[in-house]
Design a protein around this motif. Structure first.
Motif, PDB file in Angstrom:
ATOM      1  N   HIS A   1      -3.992  10.820   4.184  1.00 29.46           N
ATOM      2  CA  HIS A   1      -2.526   9.948   3.867  1.00 29.46           C
ATOM      3  C   HIS A   1      -1.898   9.281   4.755  1.00 29.46           C
ATOM      4  O   HIS A   1      -1.696   8.181   4.581  1.00 29.46           O
ATOM      5  N   PHE A   2      -1.698   9.990   5.975  1.00 31.47           N
ATOM      6  CA  PHE A   2      -1.101   9.598   7.035  1.00 31.47           C
ATOM      7  C   PHE A   2      -1.897   8.263   7.655  1.00 31.47           C
ATOM      8  O   PHE A   2      -1.396   7.238   8.069  1.00 31.47           O
ATOM      9  N   ALA A   3      -3.353   8.343   7.786  1.00 31.96           N
ATOM     10  CA  ALA A   3      -4.100   7.486   8.111  1.00 31.96           C
ATOM     11  C   ALA A   3      -3.928   6.146   7.421  1.00 31.96           C
ATOM     12  O   ALA A   3      -4.003   4.978   7.782  1.00 31.96           O
ATOM     13  N   TYR A   4      -3.972   6.285   5.989  1.00 30.19           N
ATOM     14  CA  TYR A   4      -3.971   5.068   5.193  1.00 30.19           C
ATOM     15  C   TYR A   4      -2.423   4.485   5.456  1.00 30.19           C
ATOM     16  O   TYR A   4      -2.254   3.187   5.298  1.00 30.19           O
ATOM     17  N   TYR A   5      -1.408   5.260   5.326  1.00 30.58           N
ATOM     18  CA  TYR A   5      -0.071   4.878   5.656  1.00 30.58           C
ATOM     19  C   TYR A   5      -0.071   3.935   6.821  1.00 30.58           C
ATOM     20  O   TYR A   5       0.897   3.014   7.017  1.00 30.58           O
ATOM     21  N   ASP A   6      -0.667   4.199   7.868  1.00 30.92           N
ATOM     22  CA  ASP A   6      -0.727   3.440   9.182  1.00 30.92           C
ATOM     23  C   ASP A   6      -1.675   2.146   9.247  1.00 30.92           C
ATOM     24  O   ASP A   6      -2.015   1.386   9.969  1.00 30.92           O
ATOM     25  N   GLY A   7      -2.323   2.046   7.969  1.00 29.49           N
ATOM     26  CA  GLY A   7      -3.131   0.933   7.637  1.00 29.49           C
ATOM     27  C   GLY A   7      -4.804   1.076   8.264  1.00 29.49           C
ATOM     28  O   GLY A   7      -5.422   0.156   8.207  1.00 29.49           O
TER      29      GLY A   7
ATOM     30  N   GLN B   1       0.821  -1.256  -0.012  1.00 31.94           N
ATOM     31  CA  GLN B   1      -0.175   0.231   0.129  1.00 31.94           C
ATOM     32  C   GLN B   1       0.826   1.324   0.105  1.00 31.94           C
ATOM     33  O   GLN B   1       0.526   2.258  -0.664  1.00 31.94           O
ATOM     34  N   ARG B   2       1.986   1.267   0.979  1.00 28.96           N
ATOM     35  CA  ARG B   2       2.695   2.363   0.783  1.00 28.96           C
ATOM     36  C   ARG B   2       3.434   2.639  -0.544  1.00 28.96           C
ATOM     37  O   ARG B   2       3.699   3.779  -0.792  1.00 28.96           O
TER      38      ARG B   2
END
Ligand SMILES: [Zn+2]
Length: 210
Positions: free
Chosen positions: A195-201, A142-143
């Motif tokens: 973006h940061f929420a997605y980055y953390d899964g 994902q990243r």
């Protein structure tokens, strides 16, 4: 006398049989291969002509949403007509009777490939939070897709000043979402960009669609 022995034999045998079945089920979980006979959408396929499998840990666009066809064709190109190995996580089937699994072709994790292509995002349920085998692979994929801004990751600007995530459900919300009002402080995680929420899964709430 005979009767007593007979009963004793049964008392010993039944737990043994149960144990045997249990061990066989476990082996079965790891080793059975299936043939993919049809691809339904980006995260669902038919196995051996009758059984359905929902790919665990990911969510792909629904019919009518952008990239629905792309997600479906990537899954199709990877698995259709192929032999796949299934690995189960916390639960073998969902309430619709579909198998819930990670699909492997040799060492290739198919679930992560859809994510890597930019057509799926991570979507976890409680039982998967502790997964140490597939979860790191999904996050890595994902990243990479996010960094390359491909597929679903080429989205617009943030339209909220911040987003509120729930670290017990792994979902994130708009600040106005009803789910946030009931959320205790200890469960809250604030992100100033999606973006940061997605980055953390974390994955987006299906009601407020952040
Ligand atoms: Zn929400």
């Amino acid at each position: 006398m005979m009767k007593k022995r007979y009963i004793a034999a049964i008392v010993v045998l039944i737990p043994l049989l149960v144990l045997f079945r249990f061990v066989r089920e476990l082996r079965h979980d790891r080793e059975q291969t299936f043939s993919v006979t049809k691809v339904v959408d980006g995260d669902t396929a038919e196995l051996n002509g009758f059984d359905m499998v929902r790919l665990l840990g990911i969510d792909t666009p629904e019919r009518g949403e952008p990239f629905y066809d792309s997600a479906r064709s990537v899954l199709s190109s990877l698995v259709k007509g192929m032999e796949v190995e299934l690995r189960f996580d916390y639960r073998r089937r969902d309430k619709y009777g579909r198998l819930l699994a990670y699909l492997y072709i040799d060492s290739l994790l198919v679930n992560a490939e859809i994510v890597r292509a930019g057509y799926a995002r991570i979507y976890l349920f409680k039982g998967s939070f502790q997964n140490e085998v597939e979860l790191p692979k999904l996050l890595e994929a994902q990243r990479i897709a996010m960094k390359n801004k491909i597929g679903i990751w080429n989205f617009g600007e943030d339209d909220e000043p911040y987003y509120i995530a729930n670290n017990s459900t792994m979902r994130f919300h708009r600040p106005s979402c009803g789910a946030v009002q009931k959320l205790s402080e200890s469960r809250k995680v604030i992100f100033d960009q999606r973006h940061f929420a997605y980055y953390d899964g974390y994955s987006p709430c299906r009601n407020c669609k952040p």
